[in-house]
Write an enzyme that holds these catalytic residues in place. Structure first.
Site, mmCIF file in Angstrom:
data_model
loop_
_atom_site.group_PDB
_atom_site.id
_atom_site.type_symbol
_atom_site.label_atom_id
_atom_site.label_comp_id
_atom_site.label_asym_id
_atom_site.label_seq_id
_atom_site.Cartn_x
_atom_site.Cartn_y
_atom_site.Cartn_z
ATOM 1 N N ASN A 122 0.875 -1.165 0.000
ATOM 2 C CA ASN A 122 0.000 0.000 0.000
ATOM 3 C C ASN A 122 0.919 1.224 0.000
ATOM 4 O OD1 ASN A 122 -1.813 2.020 0.503
ATOM 5 N ND2 ASN A 122 -2.778 1.036 2.263
ATOM 6 N N GLU A 173 -8.303 -4.795 5.059
ATOM 7 C CA GLU A 173 -8.119 -4.517 3.632
ATOM 8 C C GLU A 173 -6.958 -5.327 3.050
ATOM 9 O OE1 GLU A 173 -8.588 -0.318 4.909
ATOM 10 O OE2 GLU A 173 -9.245 0.001 2.853
ATOM 11 N N ARG A 207 -11.402 15.957 6.696
ATOM 12 C CA ARG A 207 -12.160 16.346 5.495
ATOM 13 C C ARG A 207 -13.598 16.721 5.849
ATOM 14 N NH1 ARG A 207 -10.779 10.906 2.467
ATOM 15 N NH2 ARG A 207 -8.766 10.751 3.490
ATOM 16 N N HIS A 246 -12.564 3.184 -0.582
ATOM 17 C CA HIS A 246 -12.599 2.174 0.500
ATOM 18 C C HIS A 246 -13.290 0.891 0.036
ATOM 19 C CE1 HIS A 246 -12.638 5.678 3.645
ATOM 20 N NE2 HIS A 246 -11.413 5.238 3.473
ATOM 21 N N ARG A 298 -2.473 -2.124 -3.593
ATOM 22 C CA ARG A 298 -3.671 -1.310 -3.450
ATOM 23 C C ARG A 298 -3.526 -0.135 -4.417
ATOM 24 N NH1 ARG A 298 -5.017 3.255 0.924
ATOM 25 N NH2 ARG A 298 -7.183 3.566 0.330
#
Ligand code: AMP
Length: 430
Positions: free
Chosen positions: A21, A398, A255, A194, A105
């Site tokens: 990742n 993940e 965010r 996601h 990823r």
């Protein structure tokens, strides 16, 4: 899967997958054994390119402790080489014939990549073409792939896309209500992110309910530092809260999530802010951190306990947005079998779960205070028996999902596939 050894004689089982990742200044990695889906080692290289780079490596077999390396690691290539050295020191070298593939990823796969895909030059060019819609993430992912290709040019490398799970969204959910020609010319639509987490967690939730994914409708709330909701009907994503970029939707650590787009024109005209300044404001100085100065839910809860009103308001805004999405997605799905919390906040913050579900009895939703207070790394129900809709906590994974998808693809391909020759197995949609 069987692979010849370097000597070309005896065959060994290649069942390991390295998951990478790659971020702009960091690389996270995990080496997994897909025989029993166990982790052999995990690691992180951060602050790449700075004097204060750090590598943390934890072998998970043999009981050895975490090792740390401090000091400048110049670039991603150096980072991956350092990680490879650490793995080799544990007898898990990446030159091993046991390594079946490297799974990457990749954040943005646009509309084209709906499945994990073997990386070819053509696939890399397409990931590159998507850089304008993922300027922070895709370039780092490309560097990670290029570096891994240098390390093991003989191995099939696989891209697993954050957007892939959401490509099943119907057109009326994915399109913004703006001029169609402008939208199409610039590929403006809602992609969602996601995706590996939403896919994994929705599947695990079905398992927890003792049903198949096809039989259930679930709302997944992935609440980490980034946060997104998805509505999954019979195993297929039909709606998600993130859009063209990961800025839309829920209130996040830094965010804003949903906001009237006119705020940006207003800030340009009234405050004289540039586009880049507004970008930083909405992505880095908003959400929980913008509202109260902290983005860690533990710290926010501590401040609330001490009577801090700004922290309390930030918490209320966060939870109110969550509730709106639970209500909206209940309407989208029609019938909901489970609401599922996951990621850092979702898995660990009982107060967030309790507050998000409070008052939703008419929706068939309730949380049992005792069950909600239990801390566990296992998937679990937190709703009382009488509740019509299950509420669950399902830890996301993940890396395991990326490794699983990668391994399944290379197994299907067989060892005849070589990089540059393999066809991407992903359905090609555009
Ligand atoms: P993630 O992006 O999934 O790693 O989630 C990171 C976020 O999870 C942090 O910023 C915290 O807000 C939150 N978090 C992690 N651990 C806890 C905890 N024990 N209680 C509440 N929130 C937590």
């Amino acid at each position: 899967m069987t692979t010849p050894t370097k000597e070309g004689s005896a065959a060994v089982q290649a069942r390991r997958v390295l998951v990478l990742n790659s971020g702009s200044s960091s690389v996270k990695y995990q080496l997994l054994d897909m025989e029993n889906r166990s982790r052999l080692a995990i690691g992180l290289v951060e602050r790449i390119g700075e004097e204060t780079s750090r590598l943390l490596h934890t072998p998970l077999t043999g009981g050895a402790a975490t090792r740390e390396r401090m000091g400048r690691i110049a670039d991603h290539e150096a980072a991956l080489k350092a990680a490879a050295e650490e793995l080799a020191a544990d007898g898990l070298g990446l030159d091993s014939p046991e390594l079946a593939s490297i799974g990457h990823r990749v954040v943005h796969g646009g509309l084209r990549f709906t499945e994990p895909t073997v990386i070819t030059e053509e696939v890399l060019a397409e990931i590159e073409r998507l850089v304008p819609v993922a300027p922070l993430h895709n370039p780092a992912n490309i560097i990670g792939i290029r570096t891994a290709q240098v390390l093991r040019p003989d191995l099939p490398q696989v891209a697993v896309f954050d957007t892939a799970f959401h490509t099943t969204m119907p057109e009326y959910a994915a399109r913004y209500a703006i001029d169609v020609e402008t939208a199409d010319a610039h590929r403006i639509r809602r992609y969602g992110f996601h995706g590996t987490s939403h896919a994994y967690v929705s599947r695990k939730a079905a398992e927890l309910l003792g049903r198949t994914p096809e039989e259930v409708n679930v709302i997944v709330l992935h609440l980490g530092n980034g946060a997104s909701a998805s509505a999954v009907a019979g195993g297929r994503c039909v709606e998600t809260s993130m859009g063209l970029t990961p800025l839309e939707g829920l209130v996040m650590g830094t965010r804003s999530g949903d906001i009237d787009p006119a705020v940006t024109f207003h800030l340009t005209r009234v405050a004289g802010m540039s586009v880049d300044e507004i970008d930083v404001l909405l992505n880095k100085r908003s959400g929980l951190v913008g509202l109260c100065g902290d983005n860690d839910m533990r710290e926010i809860r501590r401040r609330i306990d001490e009577g801090d009103e700004r922290a309390a308001l930030a918490f209320d805004i966060y939870v109110h947005r969550l509730k709106k999405y639970i209500g909206a997605y209940s309407a989208v799905l029609g019938r909901v079998d489970a609401v599922v919390f996951t990621a850092g906040v979702g898995e660990n913050s009982a107060p967030v779960r309790e507050a998000a579900i409070a008052g939703l009895e008419e929706f068939g939703l309730a949380v049992d205070a005792g069950l909600n207070a239990v801390r566990s790394g296992e998937p679990r129900l937190i709703s009382p028996d009488y509740a019509r809709v299950a509420v669950a906590v399902v830890p996301t994974d993940e890396e395991l999902e990326i490794a699983g998808q990668t391994f399944a693809l290379v197994e299907r391909l067989g060892r005849t596939a070589q990089p540059g020759q393999a066809e991407p197995l992903g359905r090609v949609d555009n």
